[in-house]
Design an enzyme around this catalytic site. Structure first.
Site: not given
Length: 726
Positions: A468, A510-511, A611, A614, A683, A685-687
């Site tokens: 997701g 991951g990213a 990013i 975005p 880097k 950013v999801g967490e």
């Protein structure tokens, strides 16, 4: 490819696709209901049967007998496998819970049998016919507060710097408080689910919902004593994971055992009421935080000690994870205690450690600001640092925390906050502002990919997952940038163990990792093209490759070109702390009569390197913000200490935040560049989005009401008796 030195000027610095907004490639499939999730993959193998789990009804002890005869004779039943028929299965890596096998019960709802039938209803009905006799263990102690009192001050601190005792003795201001965070559940929309075909007892194919394909494959191989090459795992679409699907879970194990037993493929989804106790969760924590500061607000000492619970051998929830790195202080004492309890496995949940730790630390910082008469934003600014406070010779790769604070304060209108808590009222609503800092590490893992070019169309293959988060889209953007192709000329194939091993999705790695792996493979493909055409400095742009007199469409290259590579990370990165930073600002209303808390608006400012997209990055941050609101106001796994299980095991009793709870969310990205992190200078950013949010909400409630709540969730019963009269 080896990343052995900081990234210099490269093709991403003048990017036309990477860093630009692009809508999710998989979006149309998901909104039309045509993306095939694990339990929905009816067409992958014929003859699928249904599995239904049977789970333990005690928290710890042993099974003395299982009577499954009635279930085996029930209509439509093709087979039953019980835990007493199987030796205890092996454990792989951090997965410490017993998923199946043997007579020992470690936690409530541990899987103890699986029924396989021709329909779901038949399997469920037969499962109810199984009778189990237990020998219960001695009564367990579930008192984490009492355990903390016993353990406080014992053992060797994880971080010990300077003279902490002297810092507190000489301080102008001191905060010394206890904070509590409850156990939390991932409660992703898609349950744990798998289809497994192990009908021949040799080759195993697993269609599952999992974040880490290779970890899952290796765990299956370990558990069943077979070669990893005999196993294929696929998980192209995952309906949320949040860390709960990092590791092998009981759904895949039971489906595999059932398939082998009946000689047919078996599909199994963990029923929602079983998920909370059968699978992993975020452990509750007890935290004592002591802060010592000079009159100007500069910290002189930080003492952070915490405890969390775990099964034997587990890691619990290290709520002190951020404390050695976040704020400058010449003296630090940081320690995490693990308390063994017979509860379901405590393991990774979005921002494990930092999410819970910042729920406490960022309240403590506000309490220190109040004792000093300082603005909370300014207090954090004066305690910024560009070096690791616990290892002063180690610099941050890139840290822009102050910019997050200043940008956020200006954009939010922080100067309008109440000078005195409880000072603003609109009718029956008390209005308050709150803020908190955010910190989350930014690791990278080795990550590989294959890229294949034919007729101007590029195919990417990697076992990376998309939970997701937008992996399909950012990987396509990375490859399109590298080869100068339009985005619609790139096809991304994910989450198949036949593809090169990637980082997978988790830990906010991951990213950054997977895009670097695709970059490595694309550079190999660029080199092949250059060598075939005899070019020295080719430029790839608008579907063409040019160099001097050469100008050729990639679609005109004959045959198929393929390159495979893995991005690996040089030791130089160990000289730096790689982390992401942020600042959260929230406005709440608290009803003066009922104590109801309403979110009015939220703002996050994030410093997470380049990013990559975005749109997908914003989606990740606001998702984290929403989870943070749930952690602040409603989420709590209610522990029945008599029976040793979490009682509110459904989405009616475990209340998560939803869209209607948050009317206004805004995200600002600094869009910095971290050359130490990856070739893309990006880097994760999801967490970061969840870190600090709960404390910002709690601080806003205090600013609105003048009542300080240190025990989450911040529910009305904890402060309603202290509100002003209506």
């Amino acid at each position: 490819m080896q990343f052995t030195e900081p990234a210099g000027q490269n093709l991403f610095d003048n990017a036309r696709i990477v860093g630009r907004p692009a809508h999710r490639i998989d979006g149309p499939l998901k909104v039309t209901g045509t993306a095939p999730y694990a339990h929905e993959r009816h067409d992958v193998v014929p003859g699928q049967l249904y599995g239904y789990p049977v789970v333990a009804g005690i928290s710890h002890g042993r099974i003395t007998a299982i009577d499954a005869e009635a279930a085996r004779n029930a209509p439509g039943v093709r087979g039953v496998v019980t835990t007493l028929e199987i030796e205890p299965l092996g454990i792989w890596n951090y997965n410490v819970a017993r998923l199946f096998g043997g007579d020992i019960i470690e936690h409530y709802h541990q899987a103890i049998a699986v029924v396989v039938a021709e329909s779901f209803e038949q399997a469920r009905a037969a499962a109810a016919l199984i009778e189990v006799d237990y020998e219960e263990g001695d009564p367990a102690d579930y008192d984490l507060d009492a355990a903390f009192e016993r353990l406080e001050g014992t053992g060797e601190p994880g971080t010990m710097v300077g003279d902490v005792d002297a810092a507190f003795r000489d301080a102008a201001a001191v905060v010394d408080q206890m904070y509590h965070t409850p156990s939390e559940s991932h409660q992703m929309m898609e349950p744990f689910a798998s289809i497994v075909d192990w009908s021949d007892g040799e080759e195993m194919t697993v269609w599952t919902s999992n974040q880490m394909i290779e970890w899952n494959r290796q765990a299956l191989a370990t558990n069943f004593g077979i070669e990893p090459d005999s196993i294929r795992v696929e998980s192209p679409y995952v309906g949320g994971g949040f860390g709960g699907k990092l590791w092998l879970r009981a759904d895949a194990v039971l489906a595999a055992l059932g398939s082998r037993a009946v000689g047919a493929p078996v599909r199994l989804a963990m029923p929602r009421p079983m998920m909370m106790n059968n699978s992993t969760h975020r452990s509750a924590t007890v935290q004592r935080i002591r802060l010592a500061a000079n009159a100007d607000g500069r910290l002189q000492g930080i003492w952070h000690e915490a405890a969390s619970h775990s099964l034997p051998g587990g890691r619990g929830e290290n709520a002190t994870a951020q404390t050695p790195f976040f704020y400058a202080s010449p003296a630090l004492r940081v320690q995490h205690h693990i308390v063994e309890m017979p509860l379901p496995e405590a393991s990774d949940m979005r921002a494990p450690g930092e999410a819970s730790g910042l729920m406490a630390l960022e309240i403590a910082m506000d309490e220190l600001a109040e004792s000093l008469g300082m603005d909370p934003v300014q207090l954090r600014i004066v305690n910024d640092t560009q070096v690791n406070p616990s290892k002063s010779e180690q610099a941050f790769s890139d840290r822009n925390f102050v910019a997050c604070l200043e940008r956020g304060a200006e954009a939010f209108g922080w100067s309008e906050r109440n000078e005195m808590p409880g000072g603003r009222r609109e009718g029956q609503w008390l209005i308050g502002y709150g803020m908190a800092g955010a910190y989350r590490g930014a690791p990278t893992l080795a990550s590989g990919a294959t890229v294949r070019l034919s007729g101007g169309q590029l195919v990417i293959e990697t076992d990376m997952t998309d939970i997701g988060t937008g992996s399909y889209t950012i990987l396509a953007q990375t490859a399109a940038e590298c080869l100068g192709l339009p985005l619609d000329a790139v096809e991304v194939r994910l989450a198949n163990s036949a593809y090169p091993v990637s980082s997978g999705s988790g830990g906010q790695f991951g990213a950054a990792s997977s895009t670097a792996g695709v970059y490595a493979a694309c550079i190999g493909l660029r080199q092949q093209i250059a060598e075939r055409l005899g070019l020295d400095t080719p430029e790839f742009r608008e579907g063409r490759v040019t160099d001097g007199d050469t100008d050729m469409a990639l679609a005109d290259l004959e045959g198929e070109l393929e390159a495979t590579d893995t991005m690996e990370w040089g030791a130089f990165k160990q000289d730096y702390v790689l982390a992401t930073f942020g600042a959260h600002f929230v406005e709440v209303g608290v009803h003066v009569g009922t104590g109801e808390i309403r979110m009015r608006r939220m703002l996050a400012v994030a410093d997470a390197g380049r990013i990559l997209n975005p749109i997908t990055a914003r989606s990740q941050v606001i998702g984290g913000m929403t989870m943070g609101v749930g952690a602040a106001l409603s989420e709590e796994m209610a522990l029945d200490t008599g029976r040793g299980f979490f009682a509110n095991h459904d989405l009616a009793g475990y209340e998560v935040a939803v869209h209607a709870d948050i009317p206004d969310q805004e995200v600002i990205f600094l869009d910095t560049l971290d050359a130490i992190s990856t070739p893309l200078k990006a880097k994760g950013v999801g967490e970061l989005g969840i870190c600090g949010v709960a404390a910002a909400v709690a601080n806003a409630v205090y600013n609105a009401t003048g009542v300080r709540v240190r025990d989450y969730p911040v529910t009305l019963d904890k402060f309603i008796d202290q509100l002003p009269t209506v």
